[in-house]
Design an enzyme around this catalytic site. Structure first.
Site, PDB file in Angstrom:
ATOM      1  N   ARG A   8       0.855  -1.203   0.000  1.00  0.00           N
ATOM      2  CA  ARG A   8       0.000   0.000   0.000  1.00  0.00           C
ATOM      3  C   ARG A   8       0.891   1.253   0.000  1.00  0.00           C
ATOM      4  O   ARG A   8       2.126   1.170   0.094  1.00  0.00           O
ATOM      5  CB  ARG A   8      -0.929   0.004   1.221  1.00  0.00           C
ATOM      6  N   ASP A  43       8.250 -10.196   7.651  1.00  0.00           N
ATOM      7  CA  ASP A  43       8.620  -9.031   8.459  1.00  0.00           C
ATOM      8  C   ASP A  43      10.089  -8.728   8.154  1.00  0.00           C
ATOM      9  O   ASP A  43      10.962  -9.565   8.418  1.00  0.00           O
ATOM     10  CB  ASP A  43       8.420  -9.369   9.941  1.00  0.00           C
ATOM     11  N   VAL A  44      10.345  -7.547   7.623  1.00  0.00           N
ATOM     12  CA  VAL A  44      11.716  -7.251   7.185  1.00  0.00           C
ATOM     13  C   VAL A  44      12.711  -7.129   8.350  1.00  0.00           C
ATOM     14  O   VAL A  44      13.920  -7.075   8.124  1.00  0.00           O
ATOM     15  CB  VAL A  44      11.795  -5.971   6.309  1.00  0.00           C
ATOM     16  N   TYR A  60      11.981   8.426  15.024  1.00  0.00           N
ATOM     17  CA  TYR A  60      11.758   8.369  13.572  1.00  0.00           C
ATOM     18  C   TYR A  60      12.798   9.221  12.851  1.00  0.00           C
ATOM     19  O   TYR A  60      13.432   8.784  11.881  1.00  0.00           O
ATOM     20  CB  TYR A  60      10.340   8.858  13.254  1.00  0.00           C
TER      21      TYR A  60
END
Ligand code: NAD
Length: 256
Positions: free
Chosen positions: A20, A67-68, A162
């Site tokens: 997405r 899941d990376v 982040y």
């Protein structure tokens, strides 16, 4: 002749977080350029929705639910892609999470590690796993998705973890680019401004958007396809002289 450089016929491109948002737009762009696209996402339903969207536009894609942050699984994925297709030409390391809103002094280890594991460590796991195959073939282009948050501190939302993870992605990109430049593998990154996706719809208080638009010279957010076109450029031969770059696609945000 000139536009041949933008074609990717016969090439194989892997997009993490490809189900997405920005990742799906990248899949569309690469598929339209002729590449065989491999969607990687940790959510089976999202991966399948992405595949169905591409199919609706006439592009076939294969999906891998993964899941990376699981480096062994990423290694196995790279092996599987090369075993199946005989090659891998492009990697878009796009999977990322935001989890904004926690003041630095309140950040729990778990939050810091969760965000940095997906946004930064896993970008390395993916670059390493696919990079190995590309180095063997002496051919490949990697595009990492960083952020303008790797350059500036966003407001009003708090997100130290982040911002730091994205700055690390930019420097990782340059570091890998320098090591692999004379072995046929290019590594670049894109640093987007705010893009209209689930991430920006769900990660922040909607009142933040007013502040964002005031801080943006173009006065608007971006659309996923506006990042996908930059990613496509960096993944194809049109950018053959570029490596180690982080390209800002930020509506002028970092000018102010
Ligand atoms: P999104 O949340 O819409 O999509 C992210 C996709 O990644 C989802 O399909 C999700 O399931 C997948 N994913 C998340 N963690 C994963 C994991 N551990 N393993 C595999 N798949 C995983 O987000 P988006 O807005 O499309 O963001 C894509 C990338 O762009 C991220 O790296 C994000 O940090 C970056 N970015 C986004 C914006 C923005 O404003 N949306 C701005 C700058 C950078």
């Amino acid at each position: 002749m000139f536009f041949e450089k933008f074609r990717m016929d016969g090439r194989v491109a892997v997009v993490t977080g490809g189900g997405r948002g920005i990742g799906l737009a990248c899949c569309e762009a690469l598929a339209e350029a002729g590449a065989t696209v491999v969607i990687v996402d940790r959510e089976a339903a999202i991966a399948e929705a992405g595949r169905a969207t591409l199919a609706g536009k006439g592009h076939a894609a294969e999906t891998h639910v993964l899941d990376v942050t699981d480096s062994a699984a990423v290694d196995r994925l790279a092996e599987a892609v090369v075993a199946r297709h005989g090659r891998v030409d492009a990697l878009v390391a796009n999977a990322g999470i935001a989890r904004t809103g926690t003041a630095a002094e309140e950040v729990a280890d778990e939050l810091w590690l969760d965000v940095n594991n997906v946004n930064y460590n896993a970008v390395f796991w993916c670059n390493r796993a696919f990079g190995r195959h590309m180095l063997k073939a002496r051919r490949g282009a990697i595009v990492n998705i960083g952020s303008m948050s790797g350059y500036i501190v966003n407001r009003p939302q708090l997100q130290t973890y982040y911002n730091a993870s994205k700055a690390a992605v930019h420097h990782l990109t340059a570091s890998l680019a320098a090591e692999w430049a004379d072995r046929g593998v290019r590594v670049n990154a894109v640093a987007p401004t705010y893009i209209e996706t689930e991430m920006t719809r769900t990660a922040v208080d909607p009142s933040a958007v007013e502040v964002w638009l005031r801080d943006t010279p173009m006065g608007r957010m971006g659309q996923p396809h506006e990042i996908a076109s930059v990613v496509h450029f960096l993944a194809c031969d049109a950018s053959s002289l570029m490596t180690g770059a982080t390209v800002k696609a930020d509506a002028g945000f970092t000018c102010w």
